[in-house]
Design a protein around this motif. Structure first.
Motif, PDB file in Angstrom:
ATOM      1  N   ASP A 100      -7.538 -10.526   6.254  1.00 16.00           N
ATOM      2  CA  ASP A 100      -7.140 -10.238   7.627  1.00 16.00           C
ATOM      3  C   ASP A 100      -7.668  -8.861   7.977  1.00 16.00           C
ATOM      4  N   VAL A 101      -8.723  -8.855   8.756  1.00 17.13           N
ATOM      5  CA  VAL A 101      -9.410  -7.594   9.038  1.00 17.13           C
ATOM      6  C   VAL A 101      -8.486  -6.583   9.689  1.00 17.13           C
ATOM      7  N   LYS A 102      -7.667  -7.073  10.605  1.00 17.98           N
ATOM      8  CA  LYS A 102      -6.756  -6.183  11.315  1.00 17.98           C
ATOM      9  C   LYS A 102      -5.787  -5.503  10.334  1.00 17.98           C
ATOM     10  N   LEU A 103      -5.220  -6.328   9.475  1.00 18.73           N
ATOM     11  CA  LEU A 103      -4.285  -5.802   8.469  1.00 18.73           C
ATOM     12  C   LEU A 103      -4.981  -4.794   7.556  1.00 18.73           C
ATOM     13  N   SER A 104      -6.159  -5.165   7.072  1.00 17.25           N
ATOM     14  CA  SER A 104      -6.875  -4.278   6.157  1.00 17.25           C
ATOM     15  C   SER A 104      -7.220  -2.950   6.821  1.00 17.25           C
ATOM     16  N   LYS A 105      -7.643  -3.024   8.076  1.00  7.85           N
ATOM     17  CA  LYS A 105      -7.969  -1.786   8.793  1.00  7.85           C
ATOM     18  C   LYS A 105      -6.733  -0.924   8.979  1.00  7.85           C
ATOM     19  N   TYR A 106      -5.660  -1.591   9.378  1.00 11.93           N
ATOM     20  CA  TYR A 106      -4.398  -0.877   9.589  1.00 11.93           C
ATOM     21  C   TYR A 106      -3.990  -0.134   8.325  1.00 11.93           C
ATOM     22  N   LEU A 107      -4.077  -0.817   7.216  1.00 11.15           N
ATOM     23  CA  LEU A 107      -3.654  -0.194   5.958  1.00 11.15           C
ATOM     24  C   LEU A 107      -4.644   0.858   5.488  1.00 11.15           C
ATOM     25  N   SER A 108      -5.913   0.610   5.710  1.00 13.30           N
ATOM     26  CA  SER A 108      -6.923   1.574   5.282  1.00 13.30           C
ATOM     27  C   SER A 108      -6.784   2.895   6.026  1.00 13.30           C
ATOM     28  N   LYS A 109      -6.299   2.804   7.249  1.00 10.06           N
ATOM     29  CA  LYS A 109      -6.136   4.011   8.061  1.00 10.06           C
ATOM     30  C   LYS A 109      -4.819   4.715   7.824  1.00 10.06           C
ATOM     31  N   PHE A 110      -3.934   4.032   7.126  1.00 13.29           N
ATOM     32  CA  PHE A 110      -2.592   4.582   6.963  1.00 13.29           C
ATOM     33  C   PHE A 110      -2.594   5.875   6.153  1.00 13.29           C
ATOM     34  N   ASN A 111      -1.898   6.858   6.657  1.00 18.90           N
ATOM     35  CA  ASN A 111      -1.725   8.121   5.943  1.00 18.90           C
ATOM     36  C   ASN A 111      -0.253   8.460   5.870  1.00 18.90           C
ATOM     37  N   ASP A 112       0.199   8.887   4.718  1.00 17.30           N
ATOM     38  CA  ASP A 112       1.627   9.147   4.629  1.00 17.30           C
ATOM     39  C   ASP A 112       1.961  10.563   5.037  1.00 17.30           C
ATOM     40  N   LYS A 113       3.231  10.837   5.043  1.00 16.48           N
ATOM     41  CA  LYS A 113       3.718  12.111   5.573  1.00 16.48           C
ATOM     42  C   LYS A 113       3.504  13.267   4.611  1.00 16.48           C
ATOM     43  N   ASN A 114       3.190  12.965   3.369  1.00 15.61           N
ATOM     44  CA  ASN A 114       2.979  14.033   2.395  1.00 15.61           C
ATOM     45  C   ASN A 114       1.537  14.521   2.368  1.00 15.61           C
ATOM     46  N   GLY A 115       0.774  14.093   3.337  1.00 21.27           N
ATOM     47  CA  GLY A 115      -0.593  14.575   3.402  1.00 21.27           C
ATOM     48  C   GLY A 115      -1.487  13.985   2.330  1.00 21.27           C
ATOM     49  N   MET A 116      -1.065  12.849   1.814  1.00 18.76           N
ATOM     50  CA  MET A 116      -1.876  12.211   0.790  1.00 18.76           C
ATOM     51  C   MET A 116      -2.892  11.291   1.470  1.00 18.76           C
ATOM     52  N   LYS A 117      -4.122  11.394   0.993  1.00 20.41           N
ATOM     53  CA  LYS A 117      -5.189  10.561   1.551  1.00 20.41           C
ATOM     54  C   LYS A 117      -5.426   9.404   0.587  1.00 20.41           C
ATOM     55  N   PHE A 118      -5.263   8.181   1.099  1.00 15.49           N
ATOM     56  CA  PHE A 118      -5.379   7.028   0.216  1.00 15.49           C
ATOM     57  C   PHE A 118      -6.801   6.500   0.153  1.00 15.49           C
ATOM     58  N   LYS A 119      -7.206   6.162  -1.052  1.00 15.98           N
ATOM     59  CA  LYS A 119      -8.556   5.639  -1.252  1.00 15.98           C
ATOM     60  C   LYS A 119      -8.546   4.139  -1.503  1.00 15.98           C
ATOM     61  N   ARG A 120      -7.369   3.620  -1.761  1.00 14.17           N
ATOM     62  CA  ARG A 120      -7.307   2.276  -2.298  1.00 14.17           C
ATOM     63  C   ARG A 120      -5.872   1.778  -2.164  1.00 14.17           C
ATOM     64  N   PHE A 121      -5.713   0.480  -1.983  1.00 12.38           N
ATOM     65  CA  PHE A 121      -4.355  -0.071  -2.007  1.00 12.38           C
ATOM     66  C   PHE A 121      -4.361  -1.503  -2.506  1.00 12.38           C
ATOM     67  N   ASN A 122      -3.193  -1.944  -2.920  1.00 10.93           N
ATOM     68  CA  ASN A 122      -3.018  -3.335  -3.317  1.00 10.93           C
ATOM     69  C   ASN A 122      -1.692  -3.816  -2.756  1.00 10.93           C
ATOM     70  N   LEU A 123      -1.776  -4.921  -2.017  1.00 13.85           N
ATOM     71  CA  LEU A 123      -0.591  -5.470  -1.357  1.00 13.85           C
ATOM     72  C   LEU A 123      -0.373  -6.897  -1.832  1.00 13.85           C
ATOM     73  N   GLU A 124       0.837  -7.175  -2.288  1.00 13.87           N
ATOM     74  CA  GLU A 124       1.149  -8.529  -2.739  1.00 13.87           C
ATOM     75  C   GLU A 124       2.346  -9.066  -1.950  1.00 13.87           C
ATOM     76  N   PHE A 125       2.094 -10.139  -1.217  1.00 15.49           N
ATOM     77  CA  PHE A 125       3.143 -10.818  -0.461  1.00 15.49           C
ATOM     78  C   PHE A 125       3.698 -11.980  -1.283  1.00 15.49           C
ATOM     79  N   PHE A 126       5.024 -12.162  -1.219  1.00 12.85           N
ATOM     80  CA  PHE A 126       5.652 -13.271  -1.935  1.00 12.85           C
ATOM     81  C   PHE A 126       6.411 -14.161  -0.966  1.00 12.85           C
TER      82      PHE A 126
END
Lengths: 133, 133
Positions: A100-126
């Motif tokens: 889901d391109v929209k979901l992937s983009k949304y998550l790729s752009k996500f930045n948390d409040k601690n100023g951490m820059k994410f390079k990678r993520f893994n999401l598992e839905f059950f």
DNA sequence: CTCTAAAACGTTATATTATTACATACTGTT
DNA sequence: AACAGTATGTAATAATATAACGTTTTAGAG
């Protein structure tokens, strides 16, 4: 001129193990792989784990962390190997890679409040798949 | 009349193990927990794993799947134990639970194209924390 | 209170997943 | 040919998790 991609030619063991995972209809565990490639001369766990590590690294396969199992990437040789989303049926354990391109983009752009820059993520839905619900 | 919540009083082993995880500044692995509670009479792996399973089930702790480690839930006794998001530093391995209502809602509402209804998800972000970057 | 069912516990053994360590061989440069 | 980097083969072991028992405790129902 477009960006060059390295060929990523697989070594012998990597190719054997990738072929097995790629033609499997379900995620495979390391020792299941081992049992299935012993006839091809791969006899010991480190041979399997080394190939798996490399295949994950180059994005040909993904690890389903909650299952300790591996699937081939379905997304066009995986440009998005650093952004994986899976759906897992809690009943029959069928696993799909969610594209889901929209979901992937949304998550790729996500930045948390601690100023951490994410390079990678893994999401598992059950949940329960169509068949099981 | 407001919805009643079960008290979720913890059993002896559950309490011992929860206390240990809760006061830890980092995720703990099952055998680290085991070694640390042996003086309290918990001597065997099944005792630890049973307590962990229960604590996960009731949302007092979460499992970081990619690390096989456990952290206490930081979100007000975890109403959202079925919707977990973590940030993991690839260098120092510090792990935080991400509390972003917008993100959680977005993911909770997400439905895939196969008509699968999700009940639960786990998202793990990887990157470099402030200190390590 | 007493009975019962469910949950929790204790224990031994074993299954499953993953890595260390070290020696050897192959691959692609300079 | 010499070198560096990657891949391989092998034995041993570490780390993670569960199976299978029997017993004890807990919480309600009657």
């Amino acid at each position: 001129m477009t960006k060059m991609h390295k060929e990523n030619i697989l070594s012998k063991n990597q190719q054997i193990i990738f072929n097995l995972i790629n033609k499997s209809s379900e995620p495979l565990k390391a020792y299941t792989i081992l049992f299935n490639v012993q006839k091809k001369g791969i006899k010991a766990p480190p041979q399997v784990y080394r190939a798996l590590d490399k295949l994950v690294e180059i994005g040909k396969i993904h690890k389903i962390e909650s299952k300790n199992a591996f699937v081939a990437c379905k997304n066009s040789n995986c440009e998005i190997s650093k952004a994986t989303v899976f759906s897992i049926c809690e009943n029959c354990e069928i696993i799909d890679e969610v594209s889901d391109v929209k979901l992937s983009k949304y998550l790729s752009k996500f930045n948390d409040k601690n100023g951490m820059k994410f390079k990678r993520f893994n999401l598992e839905f059950f949940g329960l798949c169509k068949k099981c619900k």
